[in-house]
Motif scaffolding. Sequence first.
Motif, PDB file in Angstrom:
ATOM      1  N   ILE A  55       0.842  -1.194   0.000  1.00 33.15           N
ATOM      2  CA  ILE A  55       0.000   0.000   0.000  1.00 33.15           C
ATOM      3  C   ILE A  55       0.881   1.249   0.000  1.00 33.15           C
ATOM      4  O   ILE A  55       1.590   1.534   0.971  1.00 33.15           O
ATOM      5  N   ALA A  56       0.852   1.974  -1.109  1.00 34.94           N
ATOM      6  CA  ALA A  56       1.665   3.183  -1.269  1.00 34.94           C
ATOM      7  C   ALA A  56       0.813   4.290  -1.873  1.00 34.94           C
ATOM      8  O   ALA A  56       1.234   5.005  -2.774  1.00 34.94           O
ATOM      9  N   GLY A  57      -0.419   4.418  -1.363  1.00 38.89           N
ATOM     10  CA  GLY A  57      -1.362   5.376  -1.925  1.00 38.89           C
ATOM     11  C   GLY A  57      -1.490   6.672  -1.159  1.00 38.89           C
ATOM     12  O   GLY A  57      -2.255   7.553  -1.542  1.00 38.89           O
ATOM     13  N   GLY A  58      -0.731   6.820  -0.061  1.00 42.16           N
ATOM     14  CA  GLY A  58      -0.857   8.020   0.760  1.00 42.16           C
ATOM     15  C   GLY A  58      -0.044   9.190   0.248  1.00 42.16           C
ATOM     16  O   GLY A  58       0.925   9.016  -0.495  1.00 42.16           O
ATOM     17  N   VAL A  59      -0.427  10.376   0.685  1.00 43.06           N
ATOM     18  CA  VAL A  59       0.277  11.589   0.261  1.00 43.06           C
ATOM     19  C   VAL A  59       1.292  12.052   1.289  1.00 43.06           C
ATOM     20  O   VAL A  59       2.127  12.908   1.009  1.00 43.06           O
ATOM     21  N   GLY A  60       1.224  11.509   2.519  1.00 41.80           N
ATOM     22  CA  GLY A  60       2.187  11.890   3.541  1.00 41.80           C
ATOM     23  C   GLY A  60       2.054  13.331   3.978  1.00 41.80           C
ATOM     24  O   GLY A  60       3.052  14.018   4.191  1.00 41.80           O
ATOM     25  N   SER A  61       0.833  13.810   4.152  1.00 42.39           N
ATOM     26  CA  SER A  61       0.596  15.226   4.459  1.00 42.39           C
ATOM     27  C   SER A  61       1.217  15.655   5.785  1.00 42.39           C
ATOM     28  O   SER A  61       1.642  16.801   5.932  1.00 42.39           O
ATOM     29  N   ARG A  62       1.314  14.739   6.753  1.00 45.31           N
ATOM     30  CA  ARG A  62       1.870  15.105   8.054  1.00 45.31           C
ATOM     31  C   ARG A  62       3.352  15.440   7.986  1.00 45.31           C
ATOM     32  O   ARG A  62       3.878  16.116   8.855  1.00 45.31           O
ATOM     33  N   MET A  63       4.035  14.957   6.947  1.00 39.40           N
ATOM     34  CA  MET A  63       5.468  15.231   6.823  1.00 39.40           C
ATOM     35  C   MET A  63       5.748  16.569   6.152  1.00 39.40           C
ATOM     36  O   MET A  63       6.880  17.037   6.148  1.00 39.40           O
ATOM     37  N   GLN A  64       4.719  17.182   5.563  1.00 39.79           N
ATOM     38  CA  GLN A  64       4.826  18.514   4.954  1.00 39.79           C
ATOM     39  C   GLN A  64       5.990  18.595   3.965  1.00 39.79           C
ATOM     40  O   GLN A  64       6.817  19.506   4.006  1.00 39.79           O
ATOM     41  N   MET A  65       6.031  17.617   3.063  1.00 38.78           N
ATOM     42  CA  MET A  65       7.061  17.607   2.038  1.00 38.78           C
ATOM     43  C   MET A  65       6.408  17.649   0.665  1.00 38.78           C
ATOM     44  O   MET A  65       5.214  17.413   0.515  1.00 38.78           O
ATOM     45  N   ASP A  66       7.234  17.948  -0.350  1.00 36.84           N
ATOM     46  CA  ASP A  66       6.718  18.119  -1.709  1.00 36.84           C
ATOM     47  C   ASP A  66       6.397  16.805  -2.402  1.00 36.84           C
ATOM     48  O   ASP A  66       5.656  16.798  -3.384  1.00 36.84           O
ATOM     49  N   ILE A  67       6.982  15.714  -1.924  1.00 38.53           N
ATOM     50  CA  ILE A  67       6.730  14.423  -2.555  1.00 38.53           C
ATOM     51  C   ILE A  67       6.164  13.461  -1.504  1.00 38.53           C
ATOM     52  O   ILE A  67       6.415  13.627  -0.311  1.00 38.53           O
ATOM     53  N   PRO A  68       5.402  12.465  -1.933  1.00 37.24           N
ATOM     54  CA  PRO A  68       4.855  11.498  -0.980  1.00 37.24           C
ATOM     55  C   PRO A  68       5.973  10.789  -0.221  1.00 37.24           C
ATOM     56  O   PRO A  68       7.049  10.524  -0.769  1.00 37.24           O
ATOM     57  N   LYS A  69       5.713  10.463   1.037  1.00 39.63           N
ATOM     58  CA  LYS A  69       6.775   9.917   1.890  1.00 39.63           C
ATOM     59  C   LYS A  69       7.325   8.595   1.370  1.00 39.63           C
ATOM     60  O   LYS A  69       8.505   8.281   1.595  1.00 39.63           O
ATOM     61  N   GLN A  70       6.509   7.813   0.642  1.00 42.01           N
ATOM     62  CA  GLN A  70       7.004   6.536   0.131  1.00 42.01           C
ATOM     63  C   GLN A  70       8.037   6.724  -0.978  1.00 42.01           C
ATOM     64  O   GLN A  70       8.768   5.784  -1.313  1.00 42.01           O
ATOM     65  N   PHE A  71       8.100   7.929  -1.546  1.00 42.02           N
ATOM     66  CA  PHE A  71       9.074   8.201  -2.614  1.00 42.02           C
ATOM     67  C   PHE A  71      10.254   9.052  -2.135  1.00 42.02           C
ATOM     68  O   PHE A  71      11.123   9.403  -2.938  1.00 42.02           O
ATOM     69  N   ILE A  72      10.294   9.375  -0.863  1.00 43.57           N
ATOM     70  CA  ILE A  72      11.430  10.108  -0.309  1.00 43.57           C
ATOM     71  C   ILE A  72      12.690   9.242  -0.403  1.00 43.57           C
ATOM     72  O   ILE A  72      12.643   8.032  -0.175  1.00 43.57           O
ATOM     73  N   HIS A  73      13.810   9.847  -0.743  1.00 40.67           N
ATOM     74  CA  HIS A  73      15.068   9.118  -0.853  1.00 40.67           C
ATOM     75  C   HIS A  73      15.794   9.092   0.492  1.00 40.67           C
ATOM     76  O   HIS A  73      15.972  10.129   1.133  1.00 40.67           O
ATOM     77  N   ILE A  74      16.210   7.897   0.892  1.00 40.08           N
ATOM     78  CA  ILE A  74      17.049   7.703   2.068  1.00 40.08           C
ATOM     79  C   ILE A  74      18.328   7.017   1.605  1.00 40.08           C
ATOM     80  O   ILE A  74      18.280   5.935   1.014  1.00 40.08           O
ATOM     81  N   TYR A  75      19.462   7.663   1.829  1.00 36.99           N
ATOM     82  CA  TYR A  75      20.750   7.138   1.333  1.00 36.99           C
ATOM     83  C   TYR A  75      20.671   6.827  -0.154  1.00 36.99           C
ATOM     84  O   TYR A  75      21.150   5.785  -0.622  1.00 36.99           O
TER      85      TYR A  75
END
Length: 205
Positions: free
Chosen positions: A7-27
């Motif tokens: 499930i990767a359908g959320g927008v991640g609004s609580r993180m207040q970022m420009d891209i959905p949290k599932q697409f944020i880059h880590i390392y």
Amino acid sequence: MNVAIIIAGGVGSRMQMDIPKQFIHIYGKPVIIYTLEGFQKHPEIDAIEVVCLDGWQETLQDYARQYGITKLKWIATGGNTGQESIRNGVYHLEGVLKDDDIAIVHDGIRPMVDSSILSDILRVCRIHGNGVTSTPYNEQIFKIQDEFSTREYIPRETLRKVATPQAYRYGLLLRAYRRAFAEKIGIYGSAYTNTMMVDLGETLY
């Protein structure tokens, strides 16, 4: 056949970022790819479906090709809520999976997928029709009698903390979501597949 529904359908609004949290880059790698790699590498997982935020499907496909997620077979479109997204993923596999196939529901933003837990929920699901990840709950929980006081606690030995991944026979899962949305049971607020199943009268294992 064992299929992971990620499930990767959320927008991640609580993180207040420009891209959905599932697409944020880590390392240097998107979170969703770390998650998918856990299922890609597991020998008992035959295929993967991702329920993706609308508009990000091509990005997901590009990342899957880049990082060798060859088990990704289907992409469904997310809904307005978490339960709508899971329902969309379950319905998308109708006619593809058989009733006795196993569907594993997992959150795309939870990348630390333990291989032994995946094996265990599949084992339990084969026996009982479902298998849900759980761990002991070690904190003290008290019930409030008003805003300022309490006289009752819940013994922590009786509690379990439940999370994803969760495995269900596909036929059970499909029937449950049809009934839940038809009768408006277990689909609102913080409801998830496990809480919905209990609301529908199912026993979880």
